[in-house]
Structure formats: structure tokens, C-alpha cells
Design a protein around this motif. Structure first.
Motif, mmCIF file in Angstrom:
data_model
loop_
_atom_site.group_PDB
_atom_site.id
_atom_site.type_symbol
_atom_site.label_atom_id
_atom_site.label_comp_id
_atom_site.label_asym_id
_atom_site.label_seq_id
_atom_site.Cartn_x
_atom_site.Cartn_y
_atom_site.Cartn_z
ATOM 1 N N LEU A 7 -17.535 -12.693 24.813
ATOM 2 C CA LEU A 7 -18.200 -12.114 23.654
ATOM 3 C C LEU A 7 -19.704 -12.203 23.806
ATOM 4 O O LEU A 7 -20.242 -13.178 24.320
ATOM 5 N N CYS A 8 -20.379 -11.155 23.367
ATOM 6 C CA CYS A 8 -21.822 -11.084 23.546
ATOM 7 C C CYS A 8 -22.411 -10.204 22.464
ATOM 8 O O CYS A 8 -21.705 -9.726 21.568
ATOM 9 N N GLU A 9 -23.708 -9.970 22.566
ATOM 10 C CA GLU A 9 -24.390 -8.987 21.742
ATOM 11 C C GLU A 9 -24.774 -7.798 22.616
ATOM 12 O O GLU A 9 -25.320 -7.972 23.707
ATOM 13 N N GLY A 10 -24.500 -6.599 22.119
ATOM 14 C CA GLY A 10 -25.017 -5.388 22.739
ATOM 15 C C GLY A 10 -24.682 -5.210 24.196
ATOM 16 O O GLY A 10 -25.570 -5.019 25.027
ATOM 17 N N SER A 11 -23.382 -5.214 24.544
ATOM 18 C CA SER A 11 -23.016 -4.903 25.928
ATOM 19 C C SER A 11 -23.556 -3.523 26.285
ATOM 20 O O SER A 11 -23.769 -2.670 25.414
ATOM 21 N N THR A 12 -23.778 -3.301 27.559
ATOM 22 C CA THR A 12 -24.397 -2.039 27.992
ATOM 23 C C THR A 12 -23.580 -0.829 27.569
ATOM 24 O O THR A 12 -24.128 0.169 27.082
ATOM 25 N N ILE A 13 -22.268 -0.892 27.739
ATOM 26 C CA ILE A 13 -21.461 0.271 27.350
ATOM 27 C C ILE A 13 -21.527 0.512 25.857
ATOM 28 O O ILE A 13 -21.587 1.671 25.402
ATOM 29 N N ASP A 14 -21.579 -0.549 25.043
ATOM 30 C CA ASP A 14 -21.677 -0.361 23.602
ATOM 31 C C ASP A 14 -22.902 0.458 23.237
ATOM 32 O O ASP A 14 -22.828 1.423 22.462
ATOM 33 N N ILE A 15 -24.046 0.071 23.776
ATOM 34 C CA ILE A 15 -25.290 0.759 23.428
ATOM 35 C C ILE A 15 -25.281 2.196 23.958
ATOM 36 O O ILE A 15 -25.757 3.117 23.297
ATOM 37 N N GLN A 16 -24.707 2.392 25.155
ATOM 38 C CA GLN A 16 -24.595 3.753 25.686
ATOM 39 C C GLN A 16 -23.744 4.629 24.764
ATOM 40 O O GLN A 16 -24.084 5.791 24.494
ATOM 41 N N LEU A 17 -22.615 4.084 24.291
ATOM 42 C CA LEU A 17 -21.740 4.848 23.409
ATOM 43 C C LEU A 17 -22.408 5.123 22.070
ATOM 44 O O LEU A 17 -22.318 6.242 21.540
ATOM 45 N N VAL A 18 -23.060 4.117 21.519
ATOM 46 C CA VAL A 18 -23.741 4.311 20.243
ATOM 47 C C VAL A 18 -24.786 5.420 20.369
ATOM 48 O O VAL A 18 -24.878 6.317 19.519
ATOM 49 N N ARG A 19 -25.581 5.377 21.435
ATOM 50 C CA ARG A 19 -26.605 6.400 21.626
ATOM 51 C C ARG A 19 -25.968 7.794 21.744
ATOM 52 O O ARG A 19 -26.429 8.760 21.129
ATOM 53 N N ALA A 20 -24.895 7.899 22.518
ATOM 54 C CA ALA A 20 -24.254 9.208 22.716
ATOM 55 C C ALA A 20 -23.700 9.755 21.410
ATOM 56 O O ALA A 20 -23.841 10.952 21.111
ATOM 57 N N VAL A 21 -23.062 8.903 20.602
ATOM 58 C CA VAL A 21 -22.475 9.359 19.339
ATOM 59 C C VAL A 21 -23.560 9.752 18.344
ATOM 60 O O VAL A 21 -23.473 10.796 17.678
ATOM 61 N N LEU A 22 -24.604 8.946 18.232
ATOM 62 C CA LEU A 22 -25.678 9.271 17.294
ATOM 63 C C LEU A 22 -26.392 10.563 17.691
ATOM 64 O O LEU A 22 -26.733 11.389 16.835
ATOM 65 N N GLU A 23 -26.620 10.768 18.983
ATOM 66 C CA GLU A 23 -27.258 12.010 19.422
ATOM 67 C C GLU A 23 -26.336 13.204 19.193
ATOM 68 O O GLU A 23 -26.799 14.288 18.811
ATOM 69 N N ALA A 24 -25.038 13.013 19.414
ATOM 70 C CA ALA A 24 -24.093 14.104 19.134
ATOM 71 C C ALA A 24 -24.092 14.452 17.652
ATOM 72 O O ALA A 24 -23.976 15.621 17.269
ATOM 73 N N PHE A 25 -24.238 13.446 16.816
ATOM 74 C CA PHE A 25 -24.304 13.671 15.368
ATOM 75 C C PHE A 25 -25.539 14.488 15.005
ATOM 76 O O PHE A 25 -25.460 15.469 14.253
ATOM 77 N N VAL A 26 -26.689 14.114 15.545
ATOM 78 C CA VAL A 26 -27.923 14.844 15.273
ATOM 79 C C VAL A 26 -27.803 16.299 15.740
ATOM 80 O O VAL A 26 -28.162 17.235 15.028
#
Length: 757
Positions: free
Chosen positions: A505-524
């Protein structure tokens, strides 16, 4: 002709040949003594829906986040076991439908001219042989238009064989029958099935028989016990099945019988014609030729020489056949009841399948659909979106009760019932609520290929709900500078921290942040396409995008998997989750982020040096990653290894055991080596084509922006015209290989490009 073919029957399931119509499937063994077809219907699962949500997760979430931030791995994991794992631990699992036997009594050692095959051009299996001077020909197909499985048995003179239906496990020596009853009348056999578990789907499977006539007398069907004996030169055997998942209880037998009678109302020739026309409308869209092609060698012997380019083309065609066969839109207007391909497509022989034969969504379900758009089979992705719509409903309670968030979420698995709670009790995988975010990236990818605003409008509430969850789930990191996920992990992997302690368990794994960025940009981007610029989430989304942490390069020049440059506990791990932004994402690119691309290459070198790619699907992922880095030599190496080490005699992928995601990921990788369109407005031809694929032709491949391409090559150079069909009239620049010319295409219609003008 593109086909798999063999000189002997299947010795086991790993050699049998699959047929399917998206919902119904069978594995055909091709035996001469007792033919065996193992049957599946995609909604036959153990048990009904469950409420498994952990009731104390939300109250313990602040404490868990603090422990993770402090690096108190043992205490954090103990708290997860106590408060965040679901009960029951596991979701429902997929089960077989039934087992069909045709008893001929033809001993194989007395058979001559035997040939077993799967014709990929028509989607039909064949078995041909001669026994005691009589020629036999058996065909099996799964008809989408008629929604049944059909077997045709033909002989050069009248022959007698027995048909029986049961429900057994894949262990042939086991005698347990997992069914409710067997009902036999003069022309059919019916079984009723109730998989175990509360509120399980009931299923009905009926086998009907029609015999043709010869010049002397009509064929006969006689009932003996719970079997039917056929005596004829030409017999048609039809298998229909339904479950209460799609039919009301009172309609189950009636609907199944209606399917059977409707099919039997057509001649064999009509059934064949309807099936072939429908199947070829999808399969015929793409064709790949690679030379040399050793198609004269039986398929099980061909895979012993993985350097056969023609085998690579066959693998691609077979993978497209599999996707058509296990993932089709619904036929009765109930699109919410169609189901996507599981870990094994629709072909599962076991009552205790590996990983439940569920939908694993920390890569495997997503990989199933990687070749859908580029392979001109976007329609086959519809069942994935139907499931996603259901997850967006069931996942709201999970988001609220476990994390106090708006929107919806799902963890790393789901099942027939769109269960969204954590699955199993395995720390490196269970508590990962980003599975829905990854699935949502498929919505925008589908739109990029087809620009279908109606589809985007339909799926927008699902995407928006995912964004709501992400905005609420993200927290400030310790510095207050960045927004990060917590709890977080890198799927199925483990690290060693600065003190040498193992952690997950950690904070902000690399894949998490990549996915968050992709979803938020797709939303915009979706807001812009749909004209919804006043959406109240937009300001928060833009603020969050500005505050996401960047990808980081570690001390060894590799792309970090975690925010801190932790040492990998398993350097050759099968998952390379932190390279998601390279493929299937696009935020790592040779042109725009060369340093991150270089770090990704270092990561791949380190993984492979430590034995990475040892499972079929992970090897397939490596092909796609190296293709994005335009490294043809590494691509060729991994294609060869996929065929040599992770491919069964029937060309199905093996993890081991069998998982179909490797077939689909491998197909996507082959196409990614030949055409790429992930860079905005750019289409690259042969970006990673290896020297060994000396000559070839590709027709029907799709590129983002509504483009379809056809071209040929010799020795890595385009030979002849490049034909580009544009459905939408968008502008794109076509890049020829080896720093060749760039050609601009724009406008609706067919454009013919020549290298010299």
C-alpha cells in the motif's frame, strides 16, 4: 484459406477447437469414437447477487491513510484485513453449461485420411475421415442469426450413432453429473441446470435433431433410455440454451424451444448461408498476409517454428475470430444483459475455474478489447460498455459506503452481477478502487476511432460518475502540493522501502496518477464535444489536473512505479502497470516525452532481464509497449516467445492455464507493429515491422479519426499505393516508414496515396 488444421483428434481441452456466437460456445474435440463438445452459455454462473461490502471501511479510512503515509506497512495491512476486505471474500464464478456426446464407435487406429480443422473464413469446424469404406464429414458452427449451436453429420452411406447430453466436469473420469434432470422425447434431449448458490440462474439446454432423406427412406431417430440413436446419411443436431438471467422463469423453456424450432425451420443450407454472411460481415473487414507462409504444415507442428511469419498472420486472424465468437451485441433489445468476454472468453470447462473465470479489471478484461477498434471490430466492444453501465449503478454504494465519495467505483474484479466490492484477500491486488477508471478510458478510445456522439452522450453519465469519485477520493499529499490516491497500490506488485521493509500500500502509485489524468482529460474533451462547458465539475477537474504529480525517473534511469524510488521486490514481475501511459495510454511518447520514453525502455530491459513476460498476457503487453517505442527487434522476439512458450496447440493463450487475454493482447500488438495512430493527427505505417516480416499486405485496419487503411510492403518499404478511406473527413498526416515521406489526407471518401507524389 486461413485455417487451423490437424491430423488427429484433440487429446484434451487444450487441443480442442472453439466455436461461439457471443453467448453460446463449444469446444469441439473432433474424435472419431465418441465426439465430445463441451458447452457454455455466458450467463451460467454460480449463485446470485450478494451484498459483500465491508461495513467498517469508511470509519477506518482516515486511520488507514495515515498509516500508509507513515510507511507503517504491517499495521496498514492488518487494518485492511480487518476492515476493508469484503465478506464473503470472493465474487461469483462462471460454470459450464453441459456436455454433448456423439458416439460413433470408429476407432481412430482404423480411420484413414483424417483431417480436423477450423475454417476462419467461415467460422466453422470440420472433421473428415474414412472408416470401413465410408466417408464422414462433421461440421460445427455457432450461429448468431439463429442463436444456436449446430452440428451437421454427413456420411457417404447411412450410418448409426448415439447422441447424449449431460453436464460433467472437464475430468472425463469423474462421474458426477451437475444437473437437475434429463428429459428425452422422440426428437430431442433436454436438461435443466441450477448452478449452486443462493438465487442462482437456472438454465435450460435442449438438443433437437432432424434427419435428411436419401433415395431409399428417411433417416430415423429412436429413443433408447436417456439417449437418442440416429440412423441417417445426413443429420442436423441443434443446441439451444437460455438462462433466467435473460428470461423470466416462466419463459425459460418456451424461449429455448422457440430458438430450437426457429433454427430447425430452416434448411441446413439456409443456416449455413445465414451464419457465413453474418460472420463474414465482421471477420472479412481485415486481412493480413505475411510471407513466407507455411500453411501446408499442421498447426500444432507450425507453432514449433515460431519464426513462421504466416503463423503470425494466422494468430491475428484467429484472435479476431475469437473476439467475434465471444463478444457480440444483444439480439433481443436487452443490451444491459449482454456480457463481455471473461478471462476465458466464453469457453470454460471447469466448475472451479482459475480466478473464477471472472472479469479481472486490473488489466485482463481491458486487454480483451485492445484489438477491437484497430481490428475493425468496434461493435464487439458493446458488451463491455453494457457492463460498465451496470457497474456505474452498483458501484455507487461501494463509493459511498467504503470511501465517502460521490460517483461510483469498482475494485480489481467483477462478475455476472456487476459486483464492485473488493475481491479475495490478497493484499497486492484486493484494495484497488481504480478498476472503473481504467475501464472508462475505453469510452474515450472508442469515440476517438468512430467519433460517435450518440455513443459518447450515452456513456457520459458513466464517465462523469467516475470523475466524481476520483475528485472525492484524491487527497493532498504530505507536502500539500499534489493530489494523490490513498490507499493506492501498483496492481499485484510489492516494493521494498528505504528501510528494506516489504510493502504494498502506498500513496499515488504511478498507474493511479496516469489513469486519473487520462480520465479527467477525457472528461474535459467530452464536455467540449457534447457542448457541456458549464458542467459544475469542470473547475475542480482543471485544478486537479494541475496538481497531479509528474511521472518520475529513478536512480537507475527507469520509470518509477511508485512516487518514491522504491526497490522492486520482484524485478521480473508480470505486471508493468507503471508503463500504462506508454500503452494503452499515450502520455509517454517518443516525440513529446523522449526522456520518459527512454526511462520506459530501461524499465522494460530491467523487467525482461529478470524474467518478465513469463505469462501469455504479460508477454502480449510487452509486444505493444515495444511497438510504441518503435523497437521491431524486441517486438519480433516477444511475438516469437508468445507463440513458442505461451500458445497451446489450438493457438489459445496460456497463462498458464488458458487465458484468452493473451490472444487479444497479442493481436493488438501485431497491429500496433504495423499501424499506429495514438499521436494526434498522425498515422504511422510499419512503425515496428521486423526484418523477418519481409513482405506483406494489410487491409481494413482502423486508425483513430475514422480512417481505414490498405497497403503492402516489401523489405520494410511501402510498395504500391496506400489506400485511405475516411468516414469523417478529418485531417491526418500519414508517415511512411524509415523516415519516408509524409502525406496529408483530408476529406470524406477514398484517397489513394503514392510515395512519389
Amino acid at each position: 484459406m486461413s485455417e487451423l488444421w490437424y491430423q488427429q483428434p484433440a487429446a484434451g481441452w487444450n487441443e480442442a477447437l472453439p466455436v461461439g456466437n457471443g453467448r453460446l460456445g463449444a469446444m469441439v474435440y473432433g474424435r472419431t469414437d465418441t465426439e465430445l463438445l463441451q458447452l457454455n452459455e455466458d450467463s451460467v454462473w454460480y449463485g446470485g447477487p450478494q451484498n459483500r461490502l465491508p461495513g467498517d471501511a469508511l470509519a477506518n479510512l482516515p486511520r488507514l491513510r495515515q498509516l500508509i503515509r507513515e510507511g507503517a506497512h504491517r499495521q496498514a495491512e492488518q487494518l485492511v484485513r480487518r476492515a476493508f476486505f469484503a465478506s464473503p471474500n470472493s465474487q461469483r464464478h462462471y460454470e459450464p453449461l453441459g456436455t454433448l456426446f456423439l458416439e460413433f464407435g470408429h476407432h481412430f487406429d482404423e480411420v484413414t485420411d483424417y483431417r480436423r480443422s477450423l475454417d476462419l473464413n467461415e467460422g466453422i469446424t470440420h472433421v473428415r475421415y474414412e472408416y470401413s469404406g465410408v466417408r464422414f464429414h462433421r461440421q460445427v458452427l455457432a450461429s448468431y442469426p439463429d442463436d444456436v449451436l449446430v452440428i451437421r453429420v454427413q456420411a457417404s452411406q447411412r450410418t448409426e450413432f448415439l447422441v447424449r447430453l449431460s453436464r460433467l466436469s472437464e475430468l472425463e473420469y469423474e462421474t458426477n453429473e451437475f444437473l437437475d434432470d434429463i428429459v428425452v422425447d422422440g426428437q430431442s434431449i433436454k436438461i435443466h441446470v441450477t448452478p449452486g448458490g443462493k438465487n442462482s440462474n437456472r438454465a435450460s439446454c435442449i438438443v433437437g435433431i432432424r434427419c435428411g432423406s436419401d433415395d431409399e427412406e428417411p433417416g430415423r431417430v429412436d429413443r433408447v433410455g436417456n439417449s437418442l440413436i440416429i440412423n441417417a446419411r445426413d443429420a442436423l443436431i441443434v443446441v439451444a440454451a437460455q438462462s433466467t438471467y435473460r428470461c423470466r422463469d416462466t419463459d425459460l423453456d418456451r424461449t429455448t424451444i422457440a430458438d430450437l424450432e426457429s433454427a430447425l425451420g430452416h434448411s441446413a443450407e439456409e443456416i449455413w448461408t445465414r451464419h457465413i454472411k453474418d460472420y463474414q460481415s465482421l471477420y472479412g473487414r481485415v486481412q493480413l498476409q505475411l510471407r513466407p507462409d507455411a500453411s501446408d504444415i499442421p498447426t500444432d507442428q507450425r507453432i514449433l517454428n515460431a519464426r513462421d511469419p504466416g503463423l503470425v498472420a494466422l494468430y491475428l486472424h484467429y484472435s479476431r475470430y475469437l473476439l467475434i465468437s465471444c463478444s457480440r451485441p444483444g439480439k433481443r433489445g436487452n443490451s444491459d444483459r449482454v456480457l463481455p468476454a471473461t478471462l476465458q472468453g466464453i469457453w470454460n470447462p471447469s466448475f472451479h475455474p482459475p480466478w473464477g473465470c471472472r472479469y479481472t479489471i486490473n488489466i485482463n478484461l481491458q486487454m480483451n478489447y485492445w484489438p477491437a477498434n484497430v481490428g475493425n471490430l468496434s461493435v464487439c466492444e458493446e458488451p463491455l460498455f453494457a457492463l460498465l453501465e451496470r457497474l456505474a449503478i452498483t458501484g455507487r454504494e461501494t463509493a459511498r459506503k467504503m470511501y465517502g465519495c460521490r460517483g461510483w467505483t469498482v475494485h480489481h474484479n467483477t462478475d455476472l452481477w456487476a459486483d464492485t466490492a473488493p475481491v479475495d484477500r490478497w493484499m497486492p491486488a484486493t484494495l484497488w478502487p481504480l478498476g472503473g477508471a481504467w475501464l472508462c478510458t475505453h469510452v474515450w478510445e472508442q469515440f476517438l476511432f468512430n467519433r460517435d456522439k450518440a455513443f459518447l452522450n450515452r456513456m457520459f453519465p458513466v464517465l462523469r460518475g467516475c470523475v466524481e469519485f476520483l475528485l472525492d477520493f484524491l487527497v493532498d499529499d504530505a507536502s500539500g502540493q499534489y493530489k494523490v490516491t490513498n490507499p493506492s497500490l501498483s496492481p499485484e506488485n510489492t516494493f521494498c522501502d528505504e528501510k528494506g521493509k516489504e510493502g504494498v500500500l502506498c500513496e499515488g502509485s504511478t498507474i493511479d496518477i496516469q489513469l486519473v489524468r487520462a480520465v479527467l482529460e477525457a472528461f474535459v474533451d467530452s464536455l467540449e464535444v457534447l457542448g457541456l462547458s458549464e458542467d459544475e465539475l469542470l473547475l475542480s477537474v482543471h485544478d486537479t489536473l494541475r496538481r497531479l504529480p509528474p511521472m518520475r525517473i529513478g536512480a537507475e534511469g527507469h520509470l518509477q512505479e511508485w512516487m518514491i524510488d522504491y526497490r522492486e521486490n520482484e524485478p521480473g514481475h508480470r505486471h508493468v502497470s507503471h508503463l500504462w501511459a506508454l500503452y494503452p495510454g499515450k502520455h509517454i511518447n517518443l516525440e513529446t516525452t523522449p526522456e520518459l520514453a527512454k526511462a520506459s525502455a530501461v524499465t522494460l530491459q530491467r523487467r525482461q532481464a529478470a524474467g518478465g513476460g513469463h505469462t501469455g498476457w504479460s508477454r502480449a503487453w510487452l509486444i505493444n509497449l515495444h511497438a510504441r517505442l518503435r523497437d521491431p527487434d524486441q517486438c519480433a522476439e516477444h511475438v516469437e516467445q508468445l507463440l513458442a512458450r505461451s500458445t497451446l496447440p489450438n493457438l489459445l493463450d496460456t497463462h498458464p492455464p488458458f487465458q484468452i487475454d493473451g490472444n487479444f493482447g497479442g493481436a493488438a500488438g501485431i497491429l500496433e507493429m504495423l499501424v499506429q495512430s495514438h499521436e494526434d493527427g498522425i498515422i504511422r505505417l510499419l512503425p515496428a515491422c521486423p526484418v523477418g516480416w519481409r513482405s506483406g499486405r494489410l487491409r481494413g485496419v482502423r486508425a483513430r479519426g475514422g480512417f481505414e487503411l490498405e497497403f503492402a510492403w516489401e523489405d520494410g518499404m511501402i510498395r504500391g499505393p496506400v489506400i485511405v478511406k475516411s468516414d469523417l473527413g478529418l485531417r491526418a498526416v500519414v508517415h511512411y516508414p524509415n523516415n519516408g515521406p509524409c502525406k496529408v489526407v483530408e476529406g470524406v471518401g477514398v484517397m489513394v496515396l503514392h510515395e512519389d507524389n
